[in-house]
Scaffold this active site. Structure first.
Site, PDB file in Angstrom:
ATOM      1  N   SER A 123       0.857  -1.184   0.000  1.00  0.00           N
ATOM      2  CA  SER A 123       0.000   0.000   0.000  1.00  0.00           C
ATOM      3  C   SER A 123       0.896   1.239   0.000  1.00  0.00           C
ATOM      4  O   SER A 123       1.795   1.352   0.834  1.00  0.00           O
ATOM      5  CB  SER A 123      -0.884   0.020   1.265  1.00  0.00           C
ATOM      6  OG  SER A 123      -1.389   1.344   1.466  1.00  0.00           O
ATOM      7  N   HIS A 147      -1.006  -1.668  -4.039  1.00  0.00           N
ATOM      8  CA  HIS A 147      -2.356  -1.521  -3.483  1.00  0.00           C
ATOM      9  C   HIS A 147      -2.623  -0.028  -3.353  1.00  0.00           C
ATOM     10  O   HIS A 147      -1.922   0.677  -2.606  1.00  0.00           O
ATOM     11  CB  HIS A 147      -2.379  -2.213  -2.112  1.00  0.00           C
ATOM     12  CG  HIS A 147      -3.664  -2.138  -1.386  1.00  0.00           C
ATOM     13  ND1 HIS A 147      -4.622  -3.141  -1.420  1.00  0.00           N
ATOM     14  CD2 HIS A 147      -4.148  -1.178  -0.566  1.00  0.00           C
ATOM     15  CE1 HIS A 147      -5.640  -2.784  -0.645  1.00  0.00           C
ATOM     16  NE2 HIS A 147      -5.375  -1.610  -0.124  1.00  0.00           N
ATOM     17  N   ASP A 170      -4.961   2.993  -2.314  1.00  0.00           N
ATOM     18  CA  ASP A 170      -6.089   3.300  -1.411  1.00  0.00           C
ATOM     19  C   ASP A 170      -6.765   4.602  -1.814  1.00  0.00           C
ATOM     20  O   ASP A 170      -6.211   5.683  -1.616  1.00  0.00           O
ATOM     21  CB  ASP A 170      -5.583   3.404   0.032  1.00  0.00           C
ATOM     22  CG  ASP A 170      -5.231   2.044   0.611  1.00  0.00           C
ATOM     23  OD1 ASP A 170      -4.116   1.872   1.115  1.00  0.00           O
ATOM     24  OD2 ASP A 170      -6.094   1.139   0.536  1.00  0.00           O
ATOM     25  N   MET A 229      -9.739   7.231  -1.226  1.00  0.00           N
ATOM     26  CA  MET A 229     -10.621   7.641  -0.134  1.00  0.00           C
ATOM     27  C   MET A 229     -11.319   8.943  -0.503  1.00  0.00           C
ATOM     28  O   MET A 229     -10.700   9.853  -1.071  1.00  0.00           O
ATOM     29  CB  MET A 229      -9.807   7.841   1.150  1.00  0.00           C
ATOM     30  CG  MET A 229      -9.061   6.580   1.577  1.00  0.00           C
ATOM     31  SD  MET A 229      -8.124   6.867   3.098  1.00  0.00           S
ATOM     32  CE  MET A 229      -7.241   5.297   3.210  1.00  0.00           C
ATOM     33  N   HIS A 237      -8.252  -0.069  -4.188  1.00  0.00           N
ATOM     34  CA  HIS A 237      -9.132  -0.293  -3.028  1.00  0.00           C
ATOM     35  C   HIS A 237      -9.969   0.957  -2.849  1.00  0.00           C
ATOM     36  O   HIS A 237      -9.467   1.985  -2.376  1.00  0.00           O
ATOM     37  CB  HIS A 237      -8.270  -0.577  -1.782  1.00  0.00           C
ATOM     38  CG  HIS A 237      -9.071  -0.741  -0.535  1.00  0.00           C
ATOM     39  ND1 HIS A 237      -8.490  -0.745   0.714  1.00  0.00           N
ATOM     40  CD2 HIS A 237     -10.396  -0.918  -0.318  1.00  0.00           C
ATOM     41  CE1 HIS A 237      -9.433  -0.912   1.641  1.00  0.00           C
ATOM     42  NE2 HIS A 237     -10.596  -1.016   1.036  1.00  0.00           N
ATOM     43  N   MET A 246     -12.413   3.140  -1.093  1.00  0.00           N
ATOM     44  CA  MET A 246     -13.093   3.432   0.168  1.00  0.00           C
ATOM     45  C   MET A 246     -13.927   4.688  -0.090  1.00  0.00           C
ATOM     46  O   MET A 246     -13.620   5.798   0.382  1.00  0.00           O
ATOM     47  CB  MET A 246     -12.082   3.638   1.307  1.00  0.00           C
ATOM     48  CG  MET A 246     -11.455   2.328   1.757  1.00  0.00           C
ATOM     49  SD  MET A 246      -9.926   2.512   2.655  1.00  0.00           S
ATOM     50  CE  MET A 246      -8.782   2.657   1.275  1.00  0.00           C
ATOM     51  N   MET A 289     -10.660  -6.427   5.928  1.00  0.00           N
ATOM     52  CA  MET A 289      -9.960  -5.322   6.589  1.00  0.00           C
ATOM     53  C   MET A 289      -9.672  -5.719   8.021  1.00  0.00           C
ATOM     54  O   MET A 289     -10.577  -6.181   8.735  1.00  0.00           O
ATOM     55  CB  MET A 289     -10.834  -4.064   6.590  1.00  0.00           C
ATOM     56  CG  MET A 289     -11.181  -3.494   5.239  1.00  0.00           C
ATOM     57  SD  MET A 289      -9.755  -2.889   4.345  1.00  0.00           S
ATOM     58  CE  MET A 289      -9.183  -1.605   5.422  1.00  0.00           C
ATOM     59  N   ASP A 311      -5.958  -6.743   4.725  1.00  0.00           N
ATOM     60  CA  ASP A 311      -5.551  -5.355   4.558  1.00  0.00           C
ATOM     61  C   ASP A 311      -5.642  -4.591   5.889  1.00  0.00           C
ATOM     62  O   ASP A 311      -6.718  -4.390   6.427  1.00  0.00           O
ATOM     63  CB  ASP A 311      -6.472  -4.685   3.513  1.00  0.00           C
ATOM     64  CG  ASP A 311      -6.022  -3.285   3.194  1.00  0.00           C
ATOM     65  OD1 ASP A 311      -6.807  -2.549   2.570  1.00  0.00           O
ATOM     66  OD2 ASP A 311      -4.897  -2.902   3.574  1.00  0.00           O
TER      67      ASP A 311
END
Ligand code: DX5
Ligand code: ZN
Length: 243
Positions: free
Chosen positions: A11, A36, A38, A40, A69, A71, A143, A181
């Site tokens: 990540s 990875h 992230d 958001m 990923h 979110m 998670m 994760d």
């Protein structure tokens, strides 16, 4: 049939965002298997990171597989733009504000684009919420921290969901992968391996000042493997999937 080996997905959330190219080269040298990313939105989680244009920038930076990923509150609304960035997998949260039909549609659009489709479950969410979508997913992301920030402690209570997801994916054809994760490092990898993770997302542990990322990758891989083998010996539910 390729022998099972733990895969490390780095990540970049705690990387220096002012030098992402440098971070990618360091991770490639450290031997990670995947990146990875992230995403958001400040609504689904109380943090903001980046959007599809940065994913596209990573696509230009590296040939490593990219796991996005999401979110974000409305993944279906932005799915086409993320798919245009050509990630390898796109995973969004089963808790996202979408109807089941909309979630199924989003998963199908990822697969129609030739990418891996995934659902993530936060620590407090029952793994059962994933069950209706099992034939539409290539990734179940468990998670082990509350989504939103790197550098948090591994929540072992969430780990058993991995063995349930692993068993379900095995029943659904065995091609799907369990991603773990949050808070994964050399000290927590064996537990994650024991509960059946296939892909180990490692973030802040790779960016510790004075700690060698190559060592961390090696130790996480070794200890995940040991945990997996231990569980198969004990025949706990997290044993390796058949086939
Ligand atoms: C948290 C992210 C994780 C996190 C992992 O919301 O989804 O991917 O960046 O970083 P560490 O390994 O530091 O928990
Ligand atoms: Zn993540």
């Amino acid at each position: 049939m390729m022998a099972w080996r733990p895969l490390i997905a780095a990540s970049i959330l705690t990387a220096d965002f002012g030098h992402l190219d440098r971070a990618v080269r360091k991770l490639e040298r450290a031997g990670v298997d995947r990146l990875h990313l992230d995403v958001m939105d400040g609504h689904f989680v109380p943090n903001l990171t980046f959007g599809p244009d940065i994913v596209a920038a990573f696509r230009r930076l590296t040939s490593l597989p990219l796991d996005v990923h999401l979110m974000i509150a409305e993944p279906a609304r932005y799915m086409d733009r993320f798919l245009d960035a050509e990630p390898d997998t796109v995973t969004f949260h089963v808790e996202a504000a979408e109807t089941d039909d909309s979630k199924a549609g989003a998963l199908q659009s990822v697969r129609s684009a030739g990418r891996g489709a995934g659902l993530a479950v936060s620590p407090g969410t029952p793994i059962d919420l994933v069950r209706p979508f099992l034939d539409l997913v290539d990734v179940v992301m468990v998670m082990t921290v509350e989504p939103g920030f790197g550098g948090q402690r591994f929540m072992a209570d969430a780990a058993p969901k991995m063995s349930v997801a692993s068993a379900w994916l095995g029943e659904a054809g065995g091609q799907g992968m369990v991603h773990v994760d949050g808070g994964v490092n050399r000290d927590t990898a064996a537990l994650a391996g024991r509960w059946g993770a296939d892909v180990y997302v490692v973030g802040s542990a790779l960016f510790q000042r004075g700690q060698d990322a190559t060592d961390e990758v090696r130790l996480v891989r070794e200890r995940a493997w040991a945990g997996r083998m231990e569980s198969s010996l004990e025949r706990t539910p997290a044993g390796p999937r058949a086939g």
